[in-house]
Scaffold this motif. Structure first.
Motif, PDB file in Angstrom:
ATOM      1  N   GLU A 276       0.863  -1.190   0.000  1.00 39.65           N
ATOM      2  CA  GLU A 276       0.000   0.000   0.000  1.00 39.65           C
ATOM      3  C   GLU A 276       0.893   1.232   0.000  1.00 39.65           C
ATOM      4  N   ILE A 277       0.496   2.229  -0.767  1.00 38.80           N
ATOM      5  CA  ILE A 277       1.265   3.481  -0.839  1.00 38.80           C
ATOM      6  C   ILE A 277       0.613   4.482   0.116  1.00 38.80           C
ATOM      7  N   THR A 278       1.377   4.927   1.095  1.00 39.16           N
ATOM      8  CA  THR A 278       0.818   5.828   2.106  1.00 39.16           C
ATOM      9  C   THR A 278       1.055   7.285   1.705  1.00 39.16           C
TER      10      THR A 278
ATOM     11  N   CYS B  57       4.403   9.180   0.624  1.00 43.60           N
ATOM     12  CA  CYS B  57       4.992   9.117  -0.722  1.00 43.60           C
ATOM     13  C   CYS B  57       5.417  10.507  -1.195  1.00 43.60           C
ATOM     14  N   LEU B  58       6.658  10.581  -1.686  1.00 39.05           N
ATOM     15  CA  LEU B  58       7.185  11.867  -2.159  1.00 39.05           C
ATOM     16  C   LEU B  58       6.343  12.427  -3.295  1.00 39.05           C
ATOM     17  N   ALA B  59       5.930  11.542  -4.219  1.00 38.62           N
ATOM     18  CA  ALA B  59       5.159  12.020  -5.371  1.00 38.62           C
ATOM     19  C   ALA B  59       3.844  12.660  -4.937  1.00 38.62           C
TER      20      ALA B  59
ATOM     21  N   PHE C 164       9.395  14.812  -7.133  1.00 35.47           N
ATOM     22  CA  PHE C 164       9.589  13.772  -8.138  1.00 35.47           C
ATOM     23  C   PHE C 164      10.296  12.564  -7.543  1.00 35.47           C
ATOM     24  N   CYS C 165       9.737  11.374  -7.767  1.00 32.36           N
ATOM     25  CA  CYS C 165      10.370  10.114  -7.348  1.00 32.36           C
ATOM     26  C   CYS C 165       9.765   8.981  -8.152  1.00 32.36           C
ATOM     27  N   ARG C 166      10.616   8.068  -8.642  1.00 32.50           N
ATOM     28  CA  ARG C 166      10.118   6.888  -9.359  1.00 32.50           C
ATOM     29  C   ARG C 166      10.855   5.629  -8.890  1.00 32.50           C
ATOM     30  N   SER C 167      11.406   5.675  -7.691  1.00 33.48           N
ATOM     31  CA  SER C 167      12.229   4.548  -7.221  1.00 33.48           C
ATOM     32  C   SER C 167      11.455   3.235  -7.201  1.00 33.48           C
ATOM     33  N   CYS C 168      10.206   3.275  -6.768  1.00 30.98           N
ATOM     34  CA  CYS C 168       9.446   2.025  -6.670  1.00 30.98           C
ATOM     35  C   CYS C 168       9.213   1.433  -8.055  1.00 30.98           C
ATOM     36  N   GLN C 169       8.919   2.279  -9.025  1.00 25.96           N
ATOM     37  CA  GLN C 169       8.704   1.777 -10.384  1.00 25.96           C
ATOM     38  C   GLN C 169       9.989   1.140 -10.933  1.00 25.96           C
TER      39      GLN C 169
ATOM     40  N   SER D 177       3.056   1.815 -12.165  1.00 22.16           N
ATOM     41  CA  SER D 177       3.135   2.800 -13.243  1.00 22.16           C
ATOM     42  C   SER D 177       2.813   4.172 -12.642  1.00 22.16           C
ATOM     43  N   PHE D 178       3.072   5.194 -13.404  1.00 16.54           N
ATOM     44  CA  PHE D 178       2.817   6.555 -12.909  1.00 16.54           C
ATOM     45  C   PHE D 178       1.796   7.251 -13.795  1.00 16.54           C
ATOM     46  N   GLN D 179       0.785   7.813 -13.142  1.00 20.24           N
ATOM     47  CA  GLN D 179      -0.294   8.507 -13.844  1.00 20.24           C
ATOM     48  C   GLN D 179      -0.165   9.996 -13.561  1.00 20.24           C
TER      49      GLN D 179
ATOM     50  N   GLN E 268       1.669  10.246 -10.144  1.00 20.47           N
ATOM     51  CA  GLN E 268       1.482   9.457  -8.923  1.00 20.47           C
ATOM     52  C   GLN E 268       1.604   7.961  -9.214  1.00 20.47           C
ATOM     53  N   PRO E 269       2.213   7.197  -8.279  1.00 11.58           N
ATOM     54  CA  PRO E 269       2.340   5.748  -8.499  1.00 11.58           C
ATOM     55  C   PRO E 269       0.998   5.037  -8.373  1.00 11.58           C
ATOM     56  N   GLN E 270       0.809   4.042  -9.246  1.00 12.23           N
ATOM     57  CA  GLN E 270      -0.391   3.216  -9.192  1.00 12.23           C
ATOM     58  C   GLN E 270       0.032   1.760  -9.297  1.00 12.23           C
TER      59      GLN E 270
ATOM     60  N   ASP F 244      13.297  -0.227  -1.626  1.00 13.03           N
ATOM     61  CA  ASP F 244      13.943   0.855  -2.374  1.00 13.03           C
ATOM     62  C   ASP F 244      13.285   2.221  -2.188  1.00 13.03           C
ATOM     63  N   CYS F 245      12.137   2.270  -1.523  1.00 16.02           N
ATOM     64  CA  CYS F 245      11.474   3.575  -1.322  1.00 16.02           C
ATOM     65  C   CYS F 245      12.305   4.413  -0.344  1.00 16.02           C
ATOM     66  N   PRO F 246      12.705   5.624  -0.745  1.00 14.80           N
ATOM     67  CA  PRO F 246      13.601   6.417   0.115  1.00 14.80           C
ATOM     68  C   PRO F 246      12.956   6.945   1.392  1.00 14.80           C
ATOM     69  N   VAL F 247      11.608   6.927   1.465  1.00  9.57           N
ATOM     70  CA  VAL F 247      10.957   7.517   2.650  1.00  9.57           C
ATOM     71  C   VAL F 247      10.011   6.534   3.348  1.00  9.57           C
ATOM     72  N   GLN F 248      10.192   5.236   3.096  1.00 12.85           N
ATOM     73  CA  GLN F 248       9.363   4.202   3.744  1.00 12.85           C
ATOM     74  C   GLN F 248       7.870   4.505   3.592  1.00 12.85           C
ATOM     75  N   ALA F 249       7.489   4.827   2.358  1.00 18.47           N
ATOM     76  CA  ALA F 249       6.081   5.180   2.113  1.00 18.47           C
ATOM     77  C   ALA F 249       5.221   3.961   1.795  1.00 18.47           C
ATOM     78  N   LEU F 250       5.842   2.794   1.641  1.00 20.94           N
ATOM     79  CA  LEU F 250       5.092   1.597   1.263  1.00 20.94           C
ATOM     80  C   LEU F 250       5.044   0.607   2.429  1.00 20.94           C
ATOM     81  N   THR F 251       3.882  -0.007   2.611  1.00 16.91           N
ATOM     82  CA  THR F 251       3.765  -1.070   3.625  1.00 16.91           C
ATOM     83  C   THR F 251       3.045  -2.253   2.990  1.00 16.91           C
TER      84      THR F 251
HETATM   85  S1  SF4 Z   1       9.511   5.077  -4.160  1.00 16.46           S
HETATM   86 FE1  SF4 Z   1       8.248   5.666  -2.381  1.00 16.46          FE
HETATM   87  S2  SF4 Z   1       8.305   7.928  -2.371  1.00 16.46           S
HETATM   88 FE2  SF4 Z   1       9.000   7.259  -4.378  1.00 16.46          FE
HETATM   89  S3  SF4 Z   1       7.147   7.291  -5.668  1.00 16.46           S
HETATM   90 FE3  SF4 Z   1       7.378   5.186  -4.874  1.00 16.46          FE
HETATM   91  S4  SF4 Z   1       6.145   5.120  -3.004  1.00 16.46           S
HETATM   92 FE4  SF4 Z   1       6.474   7.298  -3.524  1.00 16.46          FE
END
Ligand code: SF4
Ligand code: SF4
Ligand code: SF4
Length: 161
Positions: free
Chosen positions: A97-99, A102-104, A109-114, A123-125, A133-135, A150-157
């Motif tokens: 789940e993306i909380t 998330c930087l985006a 700008f961030c695409r690390s998860c993709q 993907s990003f919409q 935004q990541p989807q 790989d998420c730099p801010v621990q936005a995913l659980t």
């Molecule tokens: S890597 Fe983390 S901060 Fe970056 S877009 Fe994905 S969920 Fe958001």
């Protein structure tokens, strides 16, 4: 049916060792059977090449995505002599789940998860006036958790799905 003392103890403990959020190793059998079959020997944990598996509540193995992700190498299944992990077509049913951390979603700008997702489940919409935004594609996602690592801010659980 009369239960053995060991089984009785496991059933008694079950309420305290697992809940709906407990994430077991891949290919774990049904939770109620799992706590009966698993001997808490740590063999699966010792074989996990990424460190994803840890000793959790009650000494039963859990998947901890702060420690690693799953490569589906099957070493944990091979190590389990007690039939608590059994290979099937579906290793587990869980999705990231993306909380709102998330930087985006905070217009950075961030695409690390993709970039970390081998099966291209993220993907990003582009949203009007904002940053893309990541989807998540639930059907493609394997629940490996590499995006979490790989998420730099621990936005995913990771959550049971
Ligand atoms: S890597 Fe983390 S901060 Fe970056 S877009 Fe994905 S969920 Fe958001
Ligand atoms: S499949 Fe491999 S990486 Fe995944 S939990 Fe088992 S031992 Fe660890
Ligand atoms: S859990 Fe794995 S498959 Fe799912 S989006 Fe993250 S990296 Fe991709």
């Amino acid at each position: 049916m009369t239960q053995t003392p060991l089984a009785s103890r496991r059933h008694f403990l079950r309420g305290r060792i697992s809940d709906s959020d407990t994430l077991r190793p891949p290919w774990s059998i049904n939770e109620s059977l799992f706590v009966d079959q698993c001997r808490r020997c740590n063999d699966c944990i010792e074989q996990c090449e990424t460190g994803l598996l840890v000793s959790g509540s009650g000494g039963f193995p859990e998947a901890d995505y702060d420690k690693g992700y799953c490569t589906f190498c099957e070493q944990c299944v091979d190590a389990c002599d007690h039939k608590a992990l059994i290979l099937t077509d579906t290793p587990w049913r869980q999705l990231p789940e993306i909380t709102d951390k998330c930087l985006a979603s905070n217009k950075v700008f961030c695409r690390s998860c993709q970039e970390s997702c081998e099966v291209e489940a993220i993907s990003f919409q582009l949203k009007p006036g904002g940053i893309a935004q990541p989807q998540l594609d639930n059907d493609l996602c394997t629940g490996c958790g590499e995006c979490i690592t790989d998420c730099p801010v621990q936005a995913l659980t990771m959550k049971q799905s």
